[in-house]
Design a protein around this motif. Structure first.
Motif, short mmCIF file in Angstrom:
data_model
loop_
_atom_site.label_atom_id
_atom_site.label_comp_id
_atom_site.label_asym_id
_atom_site.label_seq_id
_atom_site.Cartn_x
_atom_site.Cartn_y
_atom_site.Cartn_z
N PRO A 143 -75.91 27.85 -80.10
CA PRO A 143 -75.81 26.40 -80.20
C PRO A 143 -74.35 25.95 -80.23
CG PRO A 143 -76.30 27.35 -82.34
CD PRO A 143 -76.38 28.47 -81.35
N THR A 144 -74.13 24.73 -79.84
CA THR A 144 -72.79 24.15 -79.92
C THR A 144 -72.48 23.73 -81.35
OG1 THR A 144 -73.03 23.35 -77.66
CG2 THR A 144 -71.28 22.37 -78.99
N ASN B 259 -86.60 27.86 -82.38
CA ASN B 259 -85.84 27.41 -83.55
C ASN B 259 -84.33 27.56 -83.34
OD1 ASN B 259 -85.35 30.26 -84.16
ND2 ASN B 259 -87.47 30.26 -84.91
N ASP B 260 -83.92 27.75 -82.12
CA ASP B 260 -82.50 27.86 -81.78
C ASP B 260 -82.31 27.25 -80.39
OD1 ASP B 260 -79.83 28.46 -82.09
OD2 ASP B 260 -80.14 30.58 -82.53
N ILE B 261 -81.07 27.11 -79.94
CA ILE B 261 -80.82 26.43 -78.67
C ILE B 261 -79.48 26.87 -78.10
CG2 ILE B 261 -79.66 24.40 -79.68
CD1 ILE B 261 -81.29 22.67 -77.69
N ASP B 262 -79.39 26.91 -76.79
CA ASP B 262 -78.11 27.11 -76.12
C ASP B 262 -77.50 25.75 -75.80
OD1 ASP B 262 -77.72 29.88 -75.96
OD2 ASP B 262 -79.11 30.07 -74.28
N GLU B 263 -76.23 25.59 -76.12
CA GLU B 263 -75.50 24.37 -75.77
C GLU B 263 -76.20 23.12 -76.27
OE1 GLU B 263 -74.68 24.43 -71.59
OE2 GLU B 263 -73.48 26.25 -71.70
N GLY B 264 -76.57 23.16 -77.51
CA GLY B 264 -77.19 22.01 -78.15
C GLY B 264 -76.94 22.10 -79.65
N VAL B 265 -77.70 21.34 -80.41
CA VAL B 265 -77.53 21.26 -81.86
C VAL B 265 -78.74 21.87 -82.55
CG1 VAL B 265 -77.27 19.69 -83.82
CG2 VAL B 265 -76.12 19.17 -81.65
#
Length: 471
Positions: A42-43, A82-88
């Motif tokens: 995440p970012t 419950n997680d993300i690439d390039e997001g919050v």
């Protein structure tokens, strides 16, 4: 200003923790995932301390059209849930309250807590709530997916026992959903997952409970026929003792040949002599940890067998409880594992779960347990491995496993229209099996409380009511 800077500014404004920059969630204390397969980059990671604080962040995210993920306990193994690439990542771990009401009829639980901590807080007071069997499972995610527990035969699903949800909507408004206020949202949250808002707290019915009896009975693989027979008998007769619960787990490593059966047994009244559990105690034993103990201790034992830091996956099927069908489904599973024996150092865990008709007596909820006239068995595939290069093959095997079992149960009239949402794989569609009326209702409620579909479009993880039934 990019959304990273925007969220950091919001963090300063709303006085909450924000970690910015390209980070893995596991680099942040308190924001780890159970399975390595779930770890993304995440970012930003936001850790609000209350619904009011989260409200400001949600408005910032939605207005800025920032993609985000929601983490309660982080126990779902599939990437993006419950997680993300390039997001919050909205990490709820600081919202972890456990507070027994003055009249001792309910407990206020923070959605970011885990069930092990809940049990430890309640046990000295002689009280209990129906929660997860493994200590590390998060309160929020499990409850919004329904929630099976050792206490389900007695009091129903975890979601059935919620009397008040505190929810942050996409607008930033904080609302409560009860049986008298926002009743449509109240019903929808009891299995509808994260389609409507972010649940921050919930009040759950409490009851008195002392020590329980339970543990793990480990048997050699040559006891398979007896174990399946005992499981089928247990499902058939489970209504005779609502204090008993059983899971039968097969650990099968096709690389080194190690195989074993684990009967996870529990009597929530503390009775070591339950007639329903005696057959499992009579199986040949390699090890036996059954004893009178606390719920927190029992949940830590199960969590210890499923340690964080490995790679896990879930997939699930449900079928009518019938001994011949049970044996056939088991043999199909073994055949699939044999076909994928070149996938190295994987342990295929088959978890058999009882779903008797009596579970329909609780609720109401939208999950669709009432669409059956027979007892059922839910089967969860939970493989574990270490090598990331095996991920695609494990996922392919899981898909093949579901297809083959569903094909057989459909042809032989043993199918059951249910996929348990907490254990479903991304290629499955559990919301579709809630039934046409329930799914339509959930879609209408999601549109009412989230008219711009922020939780359908900006939150990519999880099962979406807007996409259900379209696969």
């Amino acid at each position: 200003m990019g959304f990273s800077s925007t969220v950091v500014a919001a963090g300063l404004l709303f006085a909450a923790s924000v970690i910015a920059g390209d980070v893995r969630a596991s680099d942040l204390v308190g924001d780890c995932r159970w399975s390595e397969t779930a770890e993304l980059h995440p970012t930003c990671i936001v850790q609000p301390s209350s619904a009011d604080v989260l409200s400001g962040f949600v408005k910032t995210l939605v207005q800025g059209e920032c993609p985000f993920a929601i983490k309660s306990g982080g126990h779902n193994p599939w990437a993006g849930v419950n997680d993300i690439d390039e997001g919050v990542v909205v990490d709820l771990s600081k919202i972890n309250e456990v507070s027994l009401s003055y009249d001792r009829t309910s407990v206020k639980l923070g959605a970011g807590g885990n069930w092990g901590d809940v049990y430890k807080a309640l046990e000295p007071q002689g009280m209990m709530v129906p929660g997860a069997r493994a200590s590390g499972v998060g309160v929020g995610g499990m409850t919004l997916g329904g929630g099976l527990s050792y206490f389900t035969p007695r009091v129903g699903l975890t979601a059935d026992n919620v009397v008040d949800f505190e929810v942050v909507l996409a607008s930033g408004e904080v609302v409560h959903a009860t049986d008298s206020d926002n009743t449509d949202l109240f019903y929808s949250l009891k299995g509808g997952s994260s389609n409507f808002g972010i649940v921050t707290r919930m009040d759950v019915k409490a009851f008195q409970n002392g020590e329980i009896w339970g543990g793990e009975i480990v048997s050699p693989i040559n006891a398979t026929e007896d174990a399946l027979h005992h499981l089928n008998d247990f499902v058939t007769n489970s209504n005779t003792d609502v204090n008993t619960a059983v899971e039968v787990v097969f650990n099968l490593n096709t690389t080194n040949g190690e195989q074993r059966i684990i009967s996870i047994v529990a009597d929530t009244a503390g009775n070591a002599d339950s007639s329903l559990l005696k057959p499992f105690q009579s199986l040949p034993k390699v090890a036996d940890t059954s004893r009178k103990t606390s719920m927190s201790d029992l949940s830590e034992e199960l969590q210890g067998r499923l340690p964080a830091g490995q790679r896990y996956a879930f997939a699930t099927v449900t079928f009518q409880s019938d001994l011949d069908a049970l044996k056939q489904v088991h043999n199909i599973s073994l055949a699939v594992f044999e076909d994928y024996k070149d996938v190295k150092d994987v342990t295929w865990n088959l978890v058999y779960e009882s779903l008797p008709l009596d579970y329909q007596n609780f609720g109401p909820n939208p999950i669709g347990l009432n669409y059956s006239t027979t007892d059922r068995i839910a089967l969860v595939l939970n493989p574990t491995w270490l090598d990331a290069t095996q991920d695609d093959q494990v996922a392919k095997a899981a898909n093949d496993w579901v297809d083959r079992i569903q094909e057989w149960t459909n042809v032989h009239g043993k199918s059951s229209p249910l996929e348990l949402l907490p254990y479903a794989a991304p290629f499955q569609d559990p919301l579709e099996f809630y039934g046409d009326d329930n799914l339509k209702f959930l879609q209408e409620v999601a549109k009412k409380y989230d008219p711009d579909e922020a939780f359908q479009k900006l939150v990519p993880g999880g099962f979406k009511v807007s996409k259900a039934g379209r696969q």
